[in-house]
Design a protein around this motif. Structure first.
Motif, PDB file in Angstrom:
ATOM      1  N   GLU A 161       0.830  -1.204   0.000  1.00  0.00           N
ATOM      2  CA  GLU A 161       0.000   0.000   0.000  1.00  0.00           C
ATOM      3  C   GLU A 161       0.866   1.255   0.000  1.00  0.00           C
ATOM      4  OE1 GLU A 161      -3.516   0.381  -0.044  1.00  0.00           O
ATOM      5  OE2 GLU A 161      -3.351  -1.693  -0.718  1.00  0.00           O
ATOM      6  N   ARG A 162       1.895   1.273   0.856  1.00  0.00           N
ATOM      7  CA  ARG A 162       2.757   2.443   0.939  1.00  0.00           C
ATOM      8  C   ARG A 162       3.562   2.641  -0.343  1.00  0.00           C
ATOM      9  NH1 ARG A 162       3.830   4.404   6.115  1.00  0.00           N
ATOM     10  NH2 ARG A 162       5.196   5.915   5.104  1.00  0.00           N
ATOM     11  N   LEU A 163       4.051   1.565  -0.935  1.00  0.00           N
ATOM     12  CA  LEU A 163       4.806   1.693  -2.180  1.00  0.00           C
ATOM     13  C   LEU A 163       3.922   2.198  -3.314  1.00  0.00           C
ATOM     14  CD1 LEU A 163       7.163  -1.435  -2.246  1.00  0.00           C
ATOM     15  CD2 LEU A 163       7.574   0.825  -1.290  1.00  0.00           C
ATOM     16  N   ALA A 164       2.628   1.926  -3.212  1.00  0.00           N
ATOM     17  CA  ALA A 164       1.679   2.401  -4.220  1.00  0.00           C
ATOM     18  C   ALA A 164       1.218   3.831  -3.956  1.00  0.00           C
ATOM     19  CB  ALA A 164       0.470   1.470  -4.270  1.00  0.00           C
ATOM     20  N   GLY A 165       1.710   4.442  -2.872  1.00  0.00           N
ATOM     21  CA  GLY A 165       1.368   5.824  -2.574  1.00  0.00           C
ATOM     22  C   GLY A 165       0.136   5.998  -1.737  1.00  0.00           C
ATOM     23  N   ARG A 166      -0.330   4.905  -1.119  1.00  0.00           N
ATOM     24  CA  ARG A 166      -1.520   4.999  -0.276  1.00  0.00           C
ATOM     25  C   ARG A 166      -1.136   4.907   1.194  1.00  0.00           C
ATOM     26  NH1 ARG A 166      -3.286   1.907  -4.792  1.00  0.00           N
ATOM     27  NH2 ARG A 166      -2.691  -0.049  -3.813  1.00  0.00           N
ATOM     28  N   GLU A 167      -2.005   5.396   2.053  1.00  0.00           N
ATOM     29  CA  GLU A 167      -1.749   5.387   3.488  1.00  0.00           C
ATOM     30  C   GLU A 167      -1.835   3.969   4.036  1.00  0.00           C
ATOM     31  OE1 GLU A 167      -0.834   7.762   5.702  1.00  0.00           O
ATOM     32  OE2 GLU A 167      -0.533   9.062   3.970  1.00  0.00           O
ATOM     33  N   ALA A 168      -0.893   3.616   4.886  1.00  0.00           N
ATOM     34  CA  ALA A 168      -0.908   2.326   5.569  1.00  0.00           C
ATOM     35  C   ALA A 168       0.087   2.393   6.718  1.00  0.00           C
ATOM     36  CB  ALA A 168      -0.545   1.183   4.619  1.00  0.00           C
ATOM     37  N   ASP A 169      -0.255   1.773   7.817  1.00  0.00           N
ATOM     38  CA  ASP A 169       0.614   1.746   8.985  1.00  0.00           C
ATOM     39  C   ASP A 169       1.624   0.612   8.824  1.00  0.00           C
ATOM     40  OD1 ASP A 169       1.734   2.167  11.480  1.00  0.00           O
ATOM     41  OD2 ASP A 169       0.231   0.973  12.529  1.00  0.00           O
ATOM     42  N   VAL A 170       2.894   0.961   8.709  1.00  0.00           N
ATOM     43  CA  VAL A 170       3.957  -0.035   8.539  1.00  0.00           C
ATOM     44  C   VAL A 170       4.884   0.018   9.744  1.00  0.00           C
ATOM     45  CG1 VAL A 170       5.851  -0.851   7.086  1.00  0.00           C
ATOM     46  CG2 VAL A 170       3.859   0.229   6.034  1.00  0.00           C
ATOM     47  N   PRO A 171       4.782  -0.942  10.661  1.00  0.00           N
ATOM     48  CA  PRO A 171       5.714  -0.957  11.794  1.00  0.00           C
ATOM     49  C   PRO A 171       7.125  -1.243  11.298  1.00  0.00           C
ATOM     50  CG  PRO A 171       4.443  -2.993  11.736  1.00  0.00           C
ATOM     51  CD  PRO A 171       3.861  -2.093  10.688  1.00  0.00           C
ATOM     52  N   VAL A 172       8.097  -0.478  11.788  1.00  0.00           N
ATOM     53  CA  VAL A 172       9.470  -0.647  11.320  1.00  0.00           C
ATOM     54  C   VAL A 172      10.388  -0.958  12.494  1.00  0.00           C
ATOM     55  CG1 VAL A 172       9.189   0.830   9.306  1.00  0.00           C
ATOM     56  CG2 VAL A 172       9.909   1.840  11.478  1.00  0.00           C
ATOM     57  N   ASP A 173      11.478  -1.622  12.192  1.00  0.00           N
ATOM     58  CA  ASP A 173      12.523  -1.936  13.167  1.00  0.00           C
ATOM     59  C   ASP A 173      13.792  -1.259  12.654  1.00  0.00           C
ATOM     60  OD1 ASP A 173      14.075  -2.956  15.173  1.00  0.00           O
ATOM     61  OD2 ASP A 173      13.841  -5.052  14.629  1.00  0.00           O
ATOM     62  N   LEU A 174      14.019  -0.004  13.085  1.00  0.00           N
ATOM     63  CA  LEU A 174      15.135   0.793  12.604  1.00  0.00           C
ATOM     64  C   LEU A 174      16.386   0.477  13.409  1.00  0.00           C
ATOM     65  CD1 LEU A 174      13.352   4.253  12.225  1.00  0.00           C
ATOM     66  CD2 LEU A 174      13.872   2.617  10.421  1.00  0.00           C
ATOM     67  N   LEU A 175      17.400  -0.024  12.750  1.00  0.00           N
ATOM     68  CA  LEU A 175      18.645  -0.362  13.414  1.00  0.00           C
ATOM     69  C   LEU A 175      19.752   0.512  12.841  1.00  0.00           C
ATOM     70  CD1 LEU A 175      18.367  -4.263  13.394  1.00  0.00           C
ATOM     71  CD2 LEU A 175      17.815  -2.705  15.253  1.00  0.00           C
ATOM     72  N   GLY A 176      20.288   1.399  13.663  1.00  0.00           N
ATOM     73  CA  GLY A 176      21.352   2.282  13.214  1.00  0.00           C
ATOM     74  C   GLY A 176      21.897   3.081  14.371  1.00  0.00           C
ATOM     75  N   THR A 177      22.807   3.994  14.092  1.00  0.00           N
ATOM     76  CA  THR A 177      23.359   4.830  15.143  1.00  0.00           C
ATOM     77  C   THR A 177      22.303   5.822  15.618  1.00  0.00           C
ATOM     78  OG1 THR A 177      24.127   6.580  13.658  1.00  0.00           O
ATOM     79  CG2 THR A 177      25.613   4.697  13.999  1.00  0.00           C
ATOM     80  N   GLY A 178      22.588   6.487  16.733  1.00  0.00           N
ATOM     81  CA  GLY A 178      21.653   7.471  17.251  1.00  0.00           C
ATOM     82  C   GLY A 178      21.375   8.573  16.251  1.00  0.00           C
ATOM     83  N   PHE A 179      22.420   9.070  15.578  1.00  0.00           N
ATOM     84  CA  PHE A 179      22.218  10.141  14.604  1.00  0.00           C
ATOM     85  C   PHE A 179      21.428   9.642  13.409  1.00  0.00           C
ATOM     86  CE2 PHE A 179      23.400  12.836  11.002  1.00  0.00           C
ATOM     87  CZ  PHE A 179      23.121  14.087  11.529  1.00  0.00           C
ATOM     88  N   GLN A 180      21.744   8.441  12.931  1.00  0.00           N
ATOM     89  CA  GLN A 180      20.989   7.897  11.808  1.00  0.00           C
ATOM     90  C   GLN A 180      19.509   7.785  12.156  1.00  0.00           C
ATOM     91  OE1 GLN A 180      23.157   4.245  11.195  1.00  0.00           O
ATOM     92  NE2 GLN A 180      24.284   5.058   9.436  1.00  0.00           N
ATOM     93  N   GLN A 181      19.200   7.325  13.347  1.00  0.00           N
ATOM     94  CA  GLN A 181      17.796   7.184  13.738  1.00  0.00           C
ATOM     95  C   GLN A 181      17.114   8.540  13.818  1.00  0.00           C
ATOM     96  OE1 GLN A 181      16.838   4.646  16.982  1.00  0.00           O
ATOM     97  NE2 GLN A 181      18.048   2.938  16.220  1.00  0.00           N
ATOM     98  N   ARG A 182      17.836   9.561  14.276  1.00  0.00           N
ATOM     99  CA  ARG A 182      17.252  10.904  14.313  1.00  0.00           C
ATOM    100  C   ARG A 182      16.940  11.386  12.900  1.00  0.00           C
ATOM    101  NH1 ARG A 182      21.113  14.809  17.221  1.00  0.00           N
ATOM    102  NH2 ARG A 182      19.440  16.271  16.730  1.00  0.00           N
ATOM    103  N   VAL A 183      17.847  11.122  11.951  1.00  0.00           N
ATOM    104  CA  VAL A 183      17.601  11.507  10.560  1.00  0.00           C
ATOM    105  C   VAL A 183      16.395  10.762  10.014  1.00  0.00           C
ATOM    106  CG1 VAL A 183      18.526  11.428   8.206  1.00  0.00           C
ATOM    107  CG2 VAL A 183      20.006  12.124  10.099  1.00  0.00           C
ATOM    108  N   TRP A 184      16.346   9.442  10.238  1.00  0.00           N
ATOM    109  CA  TRP A 184      15.238   8.647   9.706  1.00  0.00           C
ATOM    110  C   TRP A 184      13.908   9.056  10.326  1.00  0.00           C
ATOM    111  CZ3 TRP A 184      18.503   3.662  10.760  1.00  0.00           C
ATOM    112  CH2 TRP A 184      19.553   3.608   9.819  1.00  0.00           C
ATOM    113  N   ASP A 185      13.912   9.339  11.627  1.00  0.00           N
ATOM    114  CA  ASP A 185      12.689   9.813  12.282  1.00  0.00           C
ATOM    115  C   ASP A 185      12.225  11.130  11.658  1.00  0.00           C
ATOM    116  OD1 ASP A 185      12.513   7.672  14.000  1.00  0.00           O
ATOM    117  OD2 ASP A 185      13.492   8.688  15.674  1.00  0.00           O
TER     118      ASP A 185
END
Length: 281
Positions: A184-208
């Motif tokens: 749904e999200r790849l098609a440009g529609r709204e959908a809740d996608v739970p993510v597991d972000l693994l990275g440094t603190g700064f990377q997570q701040r950028v991704w957030d």
């Protein structure tokens, strides 16, 4: 281990929220400490800080400590040293606060995800061939490409020691609902996608921060760095975008150069153009 001390910056920031964040970056102040130094009430500070940065002061501090821990483990430092350097007072506090958010124990994270179960599959989407992978906590990778072998290689390079299990799209009770949300999200529609972000603190701040950029809008690398309170970190922002493993859901395609040119994109500039054109349309 006692709470780390902190001292207020010698030059008082004009913005009390910027001051609060600087205090959190330099030590481990309590909410009462922050309120005292900023001149705001604790409740008012809590509300305004969350509105500005998307996290409470306590969550911001926990994210900073977790990022420090992850970076140390990635560098190969032993777990005991890493946990104390990150500010965890004891191994029990580390596993209470850190392991749950890592999605794995610190030692396992350091070992490249050894023993962590990751289920993945390959599907056709509106953006082409797509690899979707998930831990028990959420989507950990969405890779776009044309070559199935190359897509699988990227996943194995990213998680070299995890227990990778390929499943049939739509036939796995765990992955199937997540696949639908991703599609749904790849098609440009709204959908809740739970993510597991693994990275440094700064990377997570950028991704957030990227996930807060509205659809149809863009931000420059330098502009995003300024939003994060690190105006000289445009290159680090670009690096964090390049290391984003979750296409579209973490929308690094919305970051462009200051002159309006596209910059780079992990999955190719034609896809970046396609995504931006679709969102602007």
């Amino acid at each position: 281990m006692p709470r780390r001390s902190f001292s207020a910056p010698t030059a008082i920031a004009a913005d009390p929220l910027d001051l609060a964040r600087r205090l959190l970056d330099e030590g481990e102040p309590s909410l009462a400490d922050l309120a005292s130094h900023t001149g705001l009430s604790a409740s008012h500070l809590q509300r305004r800080f969350r509105a500005r940065f998307g996290l409470s002061p306590a969550e911001y501090l926990a994210r900073k400590k977790l990022g420090t821990l992850k970076a140390a483990l990635r560098e190969g430092r032993d777990v005991t040293t890493a946990l104390y350097d990150a500010g965890y007072g004891s191994p029990s506090r580390l596993y209470e606060q850190g392991a749950a958010k890592l999605g794995m124990t610190p030692a396992t994270y350091r070992a490249g995800g050894r023993g962590v179960a990751i289920r993945w599959t390959l599907v056709d989407t509106v953006l082409g061939r797509t690899l979707v992978a998930a831990t028990e906590r959420g989507i950990c990778a969405i890779e776009l490409g044309e070559d199935d072998t190359a897509l699988e290689r990227r996943l194995r390079d990213e998680f070299p020691h995890a227990q990778l299990e390929r499943v049939e799209a739509g036939r796995d009770d765990f992955l199937a609902p997540r696949l639908q949300a991703v599609a749904e999200r790849l098609a440009g529609r709204e959908a809740d996608v739970p993510v597991d972000l693994l990275g440094t603190g700064f990377q997570q701040r950028v991704w957030d921060a990227l996930m807060k950029v509205p659809e149809g809008e863009t931000v420059s690398y330098a502009g995003l760095a300024r939003q994060l309170g690190a105006p000289r970190a445009a290159r680090a922002v670009a690096s964090a975008c390049a290391h984003n493993r979750i296409a579209v859901v973490v929308p690094c395609h919305r970051v462009i150069r200051g002159d309006g040119s596209l910059g780079g994109y992990r999955w190719g500039l034609p896809r970046k153009q396609q995504l931006l054109a679709r969102e602007r349309g």
